[in-house]
Motif scaffolding. Structure first.
Motif, short mmCIF file in Angstrom:
data_model
loop_
_atom_site.label_atom_id
_atom_site.label_comp_id
_atom_site.label_asym_id
_atom_site.label_seq_id
_atom_site.Cartn_x
_atom_site.Cartn_y
_atom_site.Cartn_z
N GLN A 19 95.17 -54.33 -30.34
CA GLN A 19 95.15 -53.04 -30.78
C GLN A 19 93.97 -52.68 -31.76
OE1 GLN A 19 98.86 -51.88 -33.18
NE2 GLN A 19 98.30 -49.60 -32.57
N ALA A 20 93.90 -53.37 -32.80
CA ALA A 20 92.62 -53.17 -33.66
C ALA A 20 91.32 -52.92 -32.75
CB ALA A 20 92.54 -54.00 -34.83
N HIS A 21 91.10 -54.21 -31.64
CA HIS A 21 90.00 -54.35 -30.94
C HIS A 21 89.76 -53.21 -30.37
CE1 HIS A 21 87.68 -55.66 -27.53
NE2 HIS A 21 86.84 -56.44 -28.33
N ALA A 22 90.82 -52.55 -29.59
CA ALA A 22 90.98 -51.44 -28.58
C ALA A 22 90.52 -50.13 -29.26
CB ALA A 22 92.22 -51.21 -27.86
N GLN A 23 90.97 -49.78 -30.53
CA GLN A 23 90.70 -48.93 -31.30
C GLN A 23 89.16 -48.94 -31.87
OE1 GLN A 23 93.54 -49.21 -34.65
NE2 GLN A 23 94.97 -48.17 -33.45
N ALA A 24 88.71 -50.14 -32.14
CA ALA A 24 87.30 -50.06 -32.38
C ALA A 24 86.25 -49.75 -31.37
CB ALA A 24 86.92 -51.39 -32.94
N MET A 25 86.89 -50.48 -30.13
CA MET A 25 86.21 -50.00 -28.87
C MET A 25 85.89 -48.51 -28.72
SD MET A 25 86.86 -51.48 -25.00
CE MET A 25 88.24 -50.53 -24.86
N ARG A 26 87.14 -47.86 -28.98
CA ARG A 26 87.08 -46.48 -28.39
C ARG A 26 86.26 -45.80 -29.69
NH1 ARG A 26 92.69 -47.36 -27.64
NH2 ARG A 26 93.31 -46.93 -29.68
N ARG A 27 86.11 -46.09 -30.77
CA ARG A 27 85.36 -45.46 -31.84
C ARG A 27 83.88 -45.61 -31.36
NH1 ARG A 27 89.08 -47.68 -35.43
NH2 ARG A 27 87.64 -49.34 -35.97
#
Length: 253
Positions: A144-152
């Motif tokens: 989840q954190a990886h996906a959020q960082a990717m979106r940012r």
């Protein structure tokens, strides 16, 4: 009054029997208990069928076949009625069935000691002994954190991304020989004519190759240009030169 092990449940019981659905406090997936037929309803159903059979026989003898449709409709509507106003026997059956359904459903739920929620197997972190809301699984949280960082990162890159670098306005060069777009090269893409401009020997203005007279001063561009040869030293000077580049003699004398 029914006392459930969790407040997140639904009573699906009817006059015909009892069934309950218990929901996970995290994902809201439900577990529906086994259906338990009401003994009270079964007894009353037998009495109704006996009375309906006698009435049906009388109507058949009298030729009133249309009463068959009414009897079937009335029988089906009984199953859809809710349990308000039921007999004390039915109410007692209802409480017993609810207790049995809870014991059945408890095997599929876990109580979180931190937030007191009841959750299903999928929403329980077995390593931590808590629900996934209080203690998310490591691999899920990392993903989840990886996906959020990717979106940012994508959003930040979008702010500075250059999608198009073309020229909004462009000039199309028309060939003076064939009258069609010539392209951007030194020769026409269509007929091969030279796209270099002819310089007027008098005023220096640029003219198309096919122009016979200068657009600026009217000089005849087809006439032979003077050689510019010096009469004193014999040096050939470029056309339009007034003084010899070799000896300084004034040309044309």
């Amino acid at each position: 009054m029914l006392q459930a092990f969790t407040r997140n449940y639904q009573d699906n019981s009817t006059e015909a029997g009892f069934q309950f659905t218990f929901y996970c406090d995290v994902c809201n997936d439900g577990y529906k208990s086994s259906f338990i037929e009401s003994a009270t309803y079964k007894k009353q159903k037998g009495s109704r069928l006996l009375g309906q059979g006698i009435g049906l026989a009388g109507s058949l003898l009298g030729g009133r076949m249309r009463d068959l449709g009414y009897t079937a409709e009335r029988g089906s509507s009984i199953l859809s009625e809710r349990f308000e106003g039921r007999s004390p026997e039915w109410q007692k059956e209802h409480e017993q069935a609810f207790e049995r359904a809870q014991n059945e459903a408890k095997q599929h739920f876990h109580r979180c000691p931190n937030c007191n929620s009841y959750v299903c197997d999928q929403c329980r972190n077995e390593d931590a002994g808590l629900c996934t809301k209080c203690a998310p699984r490591q691999e899920v949280y990392v993903a989840q954190a990886h996906a959020q960082a990717m979106r940012r990162n994508i959003d930040e890159a979008e702010q500075t991304a250059t999608v198009w670098q073309g020229t909004i306005e462009s000039k199309t060069t028309i060939c003076t020989a064939c009258g069609k777009p010539a392209g951007s090269g030194k020769f026409c893409n269509n007929c091969g004519a030279s796209m270099d401009l002819k310089e007027c020997p008098r005023c220096g203005a640029k003219n198309a190759q096919i122009v016979r007279f200068c657009n600026n001063c009217g000089e005849n561009l087809t006439a032979a240009a003077p050689t510019g040869k010096c009469s004193a030293c014999g040096l050939d000077n470029p056309p339009g030169t007034n003084f010899c580049g070799g000896c300084g003699n004034k040309l044309g004398q």
